[in-house]
Design a protein around this motif. Sequence first.
Motif, PDB file in Angstrom:
ATOM      1  N   ARG A 234       2.778   6.031  -3.062  1.00 22.76           N
ATOM      2  CA  ARG A 234       3.817   6.865  -3.678  1.00 22.76           C
ATOM      3  C   ARG A 234       3.583   6.998  -5.187  1.00 22.76           C
ATOM      4  O   ARG A 234       3.703   8.077  -5.760  1.00 22.76           O
ATOM      5  CB  ARG A 234       5.196   6.292  -3.386  1.00 22.76           C
ATOM      6  CG  ARG A 234       5.665   6.512  -1.957  1.00 22.76           C
ATOM      7  CD  ARG A 234       7.110   6.135  -1.751  1.00 22.76           C
ATOM      8  NE  ARG A 234       7.387   4.731  -1.991  1.00 22.76           N
ATOM      9  CZ  ARG A 234       7.251   3.768  -1.077  1.00 22.76           C
ATOM     10  NH1 ARG A 234       6.862   4.051   0.144  1.00 22.76           N
ATOM     11  NH2 ARG A 234       7.528   2.514  -1.386  1.00 22.76           N
ATOM     12  N   VAL A 235       3.228   5.894  -5.842  1.00 17.77           N
ATOM     13  CA  VAL A 235       2.969   5.923  -7.286  1.00 17.77           C
ATOM     14  C   VAL A 235       1.745   6.789  -7.591  1.00 17.77           C
ATOM     15  O   VAL A 235       1.755   7.574  -8.540  1.00 17.77           O
ATOM     16  CB  VAL A 235       2.783   4.488  -7.834  1.00 17.77           C
ATOM     17  CG1 VAL A 235       2.323   4.508  -9.278  1.00 17.77           C
ATOM     18  CG2 VAL A 235       4.080   3.698  -7.701  1.00 17.77           C
ATOM     19  N   LEU A 236       0.706   6.664  -6.780  1.00 14.60           N
ATOM     20  CA  LEU A 236      -0.497   7.471  -6.994  1.00 14.60           C
ATOM     21  C   LEU A 236      -0.219   8.955  -6.792  1.00 14.60           C
ATOM     22  O   LEU A 236      -0.755   9.792  -7.522  1.00 14.60           O
ATOM     23  CB  LEU A 236      -1.624   7.019  -6.072  1.00 14.60           C
ATOM     24  CG  LEU A 236      -2.362   5.772  -6.516  1.00 14.60           C
ATOM     25  CD1 LEU A 236      -3.377   5.359  -5.463  1.00 14.60           C
ATOM     26  CD2 LEU A 236      -3.033   5.968  -7.860  1.00 14.60           C
TER      27      LEU A 236
ATOM     28  N   LEU B 174       1.282  10.076  -9.930  1.00 16.22           N
ATOM     29  CA  LEU B 174       0.236  10.140 -10.943  1.00 16.22           C
ATOM     30  C   LEU B 174      -0.581  11.409 -10.773  1.00 16.22           C
ATOM     31  O   LEU B 174      -0.839  12.144 -11.732  1.00 16.22           O
ATOM     32  CB  LEU B 174      -0.684   8.915 -10.836  1.00 16.22           C
ATOM     33  CG  LEU B 174      -1.917   8.888 -11.731  1.00 16.22           C
ATOM     34  CD1 LEU B 174      -1.517   8.660 -13.175  1.00 16.22           C
ATOM     35  CD2 LEU B 174      -2.873   7.803 -11.276  1.00 16.22           C
ATOM     36  N   LEU B 175      -0.979  11.702  -9.568  1.00 16.97           N
ATOM     37  CA  LEU B 175      -1.784  12.894  -9.298  1.00 16.97           C
ATOM     38  C   LEU B 175      -1.019  14.185  -9.558  1.00 16.97           C
ATOM     39  O   LEU B 175      -1.590  15.168 -10.018  1.00 16.97           O
ATOM     40  CB  LEU B 175      -2.283  12.872  -7.845  1.00 16.97           C
ATOM     41  CG  LEU B 175      -3.409  11.890  -7.576  1.00 16.97           C
ATOM     42  CD1 LEU B 175      -3.584  11.671  -6.084  1.00 16.97           C
ATOM     43  CD2 LEU B 175      -4.707  12.389  -8.187  1.00 16.97           C
ATOM     44  N   ASN B 176       0.268  14.180  -9.258  1.00 15.08           N
ATOM     45  CA  ASN B 176       1.062  15.399  -9.386  1.00 15.08           C
ATOM     46  C   ASN B 176       1.535  15.696 -10.797  1.00 15.08           C
ATOM     47  O   ASN B 176       1.696  16.854 -11.166  1.00 15.08           O
ATOM     48  CB  ASN B 176       2.266  15.351  -8.444  1.00 15.08           C
ATOM     49  CG  ASN B 176       1.848  15.434  -7.005  1.00 15.08           C
ATOM     50  OD1 ASN B 176       0.833  16.030  -6.668  1.00 15.08           O
ATOM     51  ND2 ASN B 176       2.619  14.808  -6.134  1.00 15.08           N
ATOM     52  N   THR B 177       1.776  14.650 -11.593  1.00 19.88           N
ATOM     53  CA  THR B 177       2.410  14.933 -12.880  1.00 19.88           C
ATOM     54  C   THR B 177       1.805  14.240 -14.091  1.00 19.88           C
ATOM     55  O   THR B 177       1.966  14.729 -15.193  1.00 19.88           O
ATOM     56  CB  THR B 177       3.902  14.529 -12.845  1.00 19.88           C
ATOM     57  OG1 THR B 177       3.990  13.126 -12.616  1.00 19.88           O
ATOM     58  CG2 THR B 177       4.655  15.294 -11.784  1.00 19.88           C
ATOM     59  N   GLN B 178       1.131  13.119 -13.909  1.00 21.09           N
ATOM     60  CA  GLN B 178       0.765  12.324 -15.078  1.00 21.09           C
ATOM     61  C   GLN B 178      -0.727  12.230 -15.366  1.00 21.09           C
ATOM     62  O   GLN B 178      -1.122  11.620 -16.347  1.00 21.09           O
ATOM     63  CB  GLN B 178       1.294  10.902 -14.913  1.00 21.09           C
ATOM     64  CG  GLN B 178       2.772  10.833 -14.708  1.00 21.09           C
ATOM     65  CD  GLN B 178       3.223   9.442 -14.312  1.00 21.09           C
ATOM     66  OE1 GLN B 178       2.430   8.516 -14.239  1.00 21.09           O
ATOM     67  NE2 GLN B 178       4.503   9.288 -14.055  1.00 21.09           N
ATOM     68  N   MET B 179      -1.570  12.794 -14.548  1.00 19.97           N
ATOM     69  CA  MET B 179      -3.008  12.592 -14.678  1.00 19.97           C
ATOM     70  C   MET B 179      -3.534  12.954 -16.068  1.00 19.97           C
ATOM     71  O   MET B 179      -4.321  12.225 -16.651  1.00 19.97           O
ATOM     72  CB  MET B 179      -3.742  13.391 -13.600  1.00 19.97           C
ATOM     73  CG  MET B 179      -5.236  13.179 -13.612  1.00 19.97           C
ATOM     74  SD  MET B 179      -5.720  11.511 -13.200  1.00 19.97           S
ATOM     75  CE  MET B 179      -5.774  11.640 -11.445  1.00 19.97           C
TER      76      MET B 179
ATOM     77  N   ILE C 105       0.835  -1.201   0.000  1.00 14.59           N
ATOM     78  CA  ILE C 105       0.000   0.000   0.000  1.00 14.59           C
ATOM     79  C   ILE C 105       0.871   1.252   0.000  1.00 14.59           C
ATOM     80  O   ILE C 105       0.623   2.194  -0.752  1.00 14.59           O
ATOM     81  CB  ILE C 105      -0.977  -0.001   1.196  1.00 14.59           C
ATOM     82  CG1 ILE C 105      -2.015  -1.114   1.026  1.00 14.59           C
ATOM     83  CG2 ILE C 105      -1.671   1.357   1.322  1.00 14.59           C
ATOM     84  CD1 ILE C 105      -2.824  -1.384   2.278  1.00 14.59           C
ATOM     85  N   ALA C 106       1.916   1.271   0.815  1.00 13.39           N
ATOM     86  CA  ALA C 106       2.815   2.426   0.864  1.00 13.39           C
ATOM     87  C   ALA C 106       3.447   2.673  -0.501  1.00 13.39           C
ATOM     88  O   ALA C 106       3.529   3.821  -0.964  1.00 13.39           O
ATOM     89  CB  ALA C 106       3.889   2.227   1.928  1.00 13.39           C
TER      90      ALA C 106
END
Length: 154
Positions: free
Chosen positions: A22-24, A27-32, A17-18
């Motif tokens: 980190r991956v999410l 994703l939210l910060n740069t790749q969405m 989960i940790a």
Amino acid sequence: MVRARPPSEIEHMRSRIASRLRVLEELLNTQMEEYFSSPGSEGLAYSVRPHLRRYVEVAGQLLERMGGPDGDPVDDVVFMDVPVTLVDETDGTEEVYTVVLPEEGDPAKGHISCLSPLGLALLLKRVNDRVVIDAPGGRFTYRIAAVGSLAASE
């Protein structure tokens, strides 16, 4: 019935989960936007973002409590990478799905993207919760029957 997870499974879940959180965050910060780059989908990125932010926040809080002195309070919570058994309320059929990162989605294997309507709806739900999905194919209503290894073994 919800069963307590052994310490080794809890630690494995905590680690997984940790890692996913980190991956999410990335994703939210740069790749969405790249996942919603088709014409007319700009609004989807903005509607999905709050759901994933909530997942990151709440999953992080639950992660801190996992395996604590009060036991494992999240045995029945849907996290990414954890199998979940759904019962279709229309016909009673059961399906097992696992919510995964977008690039790992493979509906034929039961791997549902966290950006899909079903994936978003399942995250952080609990056993016996009802989930209603409005998808291009219509409206679907499910009940969560099991979460975790119990879902995978049924």
